[in-house]
Motif scaffolding. Sequence first.
Motif, PDB file in Angstrom:
ATOM      1  N   ASP A  97       2.086   5.941  -7.306  1.00  0.00           N
ATOM      2  CA  ASP A  97       0.809   6.176  -7.972  1.00  0.00           C
ATOM      3  C   ASP A  97       0.500   5.067  -8.983  1.00  0.00           C
ATOM      4  O   ASP A  97       0.172   5.314 -10.146  1.00  0.00           O
ATOM      5  CB  ASP A  97       0.802   7.538  -8.672  1.00  0.00           C
ATOM      6  CG  ASP A  97      -0.601   7.937  -9.139  1.00  0.00           C
ATOM      7  OD1 ASP A  97      -1.584   7.464  -8.526  1.00  0.00           O
ATOM      8  OD2 ASP A  97      -0.708   8.688 -10.125  1.00  0.00           O
ATOM      9  N   GLN A 111       0.827  -1.207   0.000  1.00  0.00           N
ATOM     10  CA  GLN A 111       0.000   0.000   0.000  1.00  0.00           C
ATOM     11  C   GLN A 111       0.863   1.260   0.000  1.00  0.00           C
ATOM     12  O   GLN A 111       0.568   2.237  -0.704  1.00  0.00           O
ATOM     13  CB  GLN A 111      -0.935  -0.012   1.201  1.00  0.00           C
ATOM     14  CG  GLN A 111      -2.026  -1.068   1.123  1.00  0.00           C
ATOM     15  CD  GLN A 111      -2.812  -1.197   2.417  1.00  0.00           C
ATOM     16  OE1 GLN A 111      -2.659  -0.391   3.336  1.00  0.00           O
ATOM     17  NE2 GLN A 111      -3.654  -2.211   2.505  1.00  0.00           N
ATOM     18  N   ALA A 152       1.042   4.126  -3.062  1.00  0.00           N
ATOM     19  CA  ALA A 152       0.845   5.551  -2.838  1.00  0.00           C
ATOM     20  C   ALA A 152       2.045   6.363  -3.323  1.00  0.00           C
ATOM     21  O   ALA A 152       1.893   7.448  -3.902  1.00  0.00           O
ATOM     22  CB  ALA A 152       0.603   5.809  -1.344  1.00  0.00           C
TER      23      ALA A 152
END
Length: 356
Positions: free
Chosen positions: A197, A190, A194
């Motif tokens: 992207d 995760q 982030a």
Amino acid sequence: MNTHSTRVLLIILMAMVACRVPIIVAQETETKRIAIVRDGNSEFFDGLVRGFEAELKELAEGGGYEFELLNEFNARGKASEVVVQLRKALNDPRVDVVYTAGIVASSKAQRLEASKPIVAGAIEFSNFADEGVSKTGTSSRPNFTFVQEPQRIRVDLAELARLSGERTLYTLIDGAVIQAISEDLGPRVQAMEALLDVDVVLLPVGNTAASCMAALPKGARAVYVPIIPSLPSKERKKLFSMLKARKVMALSMIGWRDVGNGALAGLSAENGKALFRRMALNIHQVLLGIPTNLLPVLLRSSDRLRINMKTAAAIGWSPDYDTLLSAELVGLEALQQRDGKLSLEQAMATAADRNV
């Protein structure tokens, strides 16, 4: 020895002491023992062990000791058995240091309260964010050290996203590894998504190229191929051939060696010798009594993008102009058509490669 001989020997010894002649007493060479804790049988990790063993032999000669590898600590592919084998090795009175030859063993070892030093052989392959590294570049965990290329996974995934233009990046992971450390992988993936992207999709695979291809969804365009410990080298090479046939862009964690075996791209140069040497040095220093928190863990390498143009042509992909200028291109002979004609992209690639 009779009484006369004994007296003669004593007289000689007394004379040597009086004349300050040094008396050399033969000392027994100490044997150090290294427990090799394995997730299971793995051609890849067998190669790592052979590599550091060869380097350590030279260091041991200068260090005045001999060493022995203890190979009975094998979890045989059972995740529940890995911690059992780790504790067994740590509690074995023969063992001076533990070496973890497996991703799961390395991951589990860093959470143990170890009574003996542990040198992890695989932490770099499961680490997404340089966790466990102190500000001084050493391990922040007690009695635990490792070797790691800084941000290897992040850099590779970013390059795959750039080359492919894809937002969804599929990553092939040994099924046993995902099952054993899934709780650790989730937050790391995760964070990576982030940062870059992108969507990173982990695909559990087995020990054959066919199992890897079966896990890959139809329409997948970009695939990251990290270390898959249970996948033999012949199957790994076969995997790149199958990915090429399905017109999938594959970037390899291993890097240049896999590019030569059919992967589209890779950043990491061949640094096996440096890795073996660093692992051997860490083990050597631990055996000499150096604390693990004083040993450097980061192994920096000079990345350079290498692209297999034969694979690129087969999957119908062409690098952009900036990539042509900066990357090292191999397999350019495949661009030459039978009729001697070149496309614009092929001409640019050839010119960039041959322009001194």
